[in-house]
Motif scaffolding. Structure first.
Motif, PDB file in Angstrom:
ATOM      1  N   HIS A  10      49.495  28.829  53.496  1.00  0.00           N
ATOM      2  CA  HIS A  10      50.393  29.229  54.569  1.00  0.00           C
ATOM      3  C   HIS A  10      51.747  28.607  54.026  1.00  0.00           C
ATOM      4  CE1 HIS A  10      49.927  25.459  56.548  1.00  0.00           C
ATOM      5  NE2 HIS A  10      48.379  25.480  56.150  1.00  0.00           N
ATOM      6  N   GLY A  14      53.891  24.350  60.410  1.00  0.00           N
ATOM      7  CA  GLY A  14      53.167  24.444  61.713  1.00  0.00           C
ATOM      8  C   GLY A  14      51.678  24.456  61.504  1.00  0.00           C
ATOM      9  N   SER A  15      51.051  24.178  62.670  1.00  0.00           N
ATOM     10  CA  SER A  15      49.505  24.098  62.443  1.00  0.00           C
ATOM     11  C   SER A  15      48.785  25.531  62.382  1.00  0.00           C
ATOM     12  CB  SER A  15      48.946  23.473  63.775  1.00  0.00           C
ATOM     13  OG  SER A  15      49.388  24.170  64.792  1.00  0.00           O
ATOM     14  N   LEU A  16      47.871  25.727  61.508  1.00  0.00           N
ATOM     15  CA  LEU A  16      47.384  26.655  61.506  1.00  0.00           C
ATOM     16  C   LEU A  16      46.476  27.251  62.653  1.00  0.00           C
ATOM     17  CD1 LEU A  16      46.385  29.224  59.376  1.00  0.00           C
ATOM     18  CD2 LEU A  16      44.458  27.667  58.779  1.00  0.00           C
ATOM     19  N   ARG A  17      46.687  28.539  63.079  1.00  0.00           N
ATOM     20  CA  ARG A  17      45.808  28.954  64.324  1.00  0.00           C
ATOM     21  C   ARG A  17      44.933  30.326  63.860  1.00  0.00           C
ATOM     22  NH1 ARG A  17      49.459  29.591  69.576  1.00  0.00           N
ATOM     23  NH2 ARG A  17      47.352  29.850  70.265  1.00  0.00           N
ATOM     24  N   VAL A  18      43.865  30.241  64.035  1.00  0.00           N
ATOM     25  CA  VAL A  18      42.977  31.277  63.683  1.00  0.00           C
ATOM     26  C   VAL A  18      42.263  31.883  64.993  1.00  0.00           C
ATOM     27  CG1 VAL A  18      40.848  32.148  62.079  1.00  0.00           C
ATOM     28  CG2 VAL A  18      42.528  30.355  61.570  1.00  0.00           C
ATOM     29  N   GLU A  19      42.446  33.207  65.157  1.00  0.00           N
ATOM     30  CA  GLU A  19      41.738  33.750  66.247  1.00  0.00           C
ATOM     31  C   GLU A  19      40.232  34.099  66.105  1.00  0.00           C
ATOM     32  OE1 GLU A  19      43.001  34.298  69.206  1.00  0.00           O
ATOM     33  OE2 GLU A  19      44.974  33.708  68.871  1.00  0.00           O
TER      34      GLU A  19
END
Length: 320
Positions: A10, A14-19
């Motif tokens: 990525h 910024g922090s990686l956000r996974v749904e």
């Protein structure tokens, strides 16, 4: 220095956000109406099937009844002492007085089952060496309530039977057609270790033992008893068979003391009315010779009261 470099997955810092999924898969509610939209997964988990609730409620009711029955049985078991003890079995509290023998006939179909066009025939195999006097007494009592077709036979394995036993039902002169009788009572003198009764091969197994057969025959009178009094009567029948007939001299003496105490409070062993307990105990006393002058006063008085009744007096003649 790194061995090799990989392009960042990525971009940016910024922090990686996974749904992540909250449900593996969704299915429509099978209990909903056809064509209606499927509810959310949270509603599917919270709703309960009405039929499942009814089943759980029924299970709770059954368990509650089982606990109540267990408590009742435990209460009755505490009232019954060991048969070897010298006890007064009449100390059991009786809520209701037993009803007298009904003068009207009981509906035999409710007890023996309905069999169209066939006579309800009770067949008893008995050993002539030890005639079951209690069953003969009950036979004459049944004759007072029903139209009984009485017959006596001898099995081929028995070589000889005393003449008085062959005529234990009197002269067998049938004057009515078979279908006009309400009950058949067939006695077969046979070399058997225990008295046996057969009624219906299809609906019930044979009954063995004089006490058990006497219980069955006495139930045909339709006498109403409460649970406590029935327990008392069964206790007396067991005492007659297992202690008075087969027990030691010490056990027999304990039975006489219990009988004397009970008969000092009521004319019959289980209250103010004749029951199967009186019939079986009287029969065992006659068979074992325990009715001699050494019996307690109340027992002797009770024996005379029994013999003053016609069925007992008729059965007593067979021993003479």
């Amino acid at each position: 220095m790194p061995m090799y470099q990989v392009k960042p997955y990525h971009e940016g810092s910024g922090s990686l956000r996974v749904e992540l999924p909250t449900c593996m898969y969704r299915l429509p509610n099978v209990h909903g109406r056809i064509g209606s939209p499927a509810p959310a997964a949270s509603h599917v988990q919270e709703e309960s099937d009405p039929s499942l609730q009814a089943l759980e409620s029924r299970q709770d009711d059954i368990l509650k009844r089982l606990y109540e029955l267990k408590a009742a049985v435990d209460g009755l078991s505490k009232m019954i002492q060991t048969p070897d003890a010298d006890l007064d079995v009449t100390n059991i509290i009786q809520a209701d007085e037993p009803a007298a023998l009904s003068t009207g006939a009981l509906d035999l179909n409710s007890v023996l089952g309905k069999d169209y066009g066939a006579l309800k025939d009770i067949v008893i195999n008995a050993n002539p060496a030890s005639p079951p006097l209690s069953l003969l007494v009950l036979h004459w009592l049944l004759c007072d309530h029903y139209k009984v077709l009485s017959t006596v036979h001898t099995h081929s394995a028995v070589t000889s039977v005393p003449a008085n036993l062959l005529r234990c039902f009197g002269e067998q002169t049938r004057q009515q057609p078979r279908h006009e009788y309400q009950l058949g009572f067939t006695l077969i003198w046979k070399d058997v270790p225990k008295t046996q009764m057969k009624f219906s091969v299809q609906t019930m197994c044979p009954i063995e033992g004089e006490g058990n057969i006497a219980r069955f025959l006495f139930s045909l009178f339709g006498q109403k008893q409460d649970a406590v009094n029935l327990t008392l009567i069964d206790s007396w029948v067991d005492i007659a068979i297992f202690q008075l007939k087969e027990g030691s001299s010490k056990e027999k003496a304990a039975v006489f003391r219990s009988m004397n105490s009970a008969l000092g409070k009521s004319p019959w062993l289980a209250g103010n009315e004749l029951t199967v307990a009186d019939v079986v105990l009287w029969s065992v006393l006659q068979q074992t010779g325990g009715c001699s002058g050494t019996a307690p006063a109340n027992v002797q008085k009770w024996m005379r009261a029994c013999e003053n009744l016609a069925p007992f007096h008729t059965a007593l003649k067979l021993l003479q």
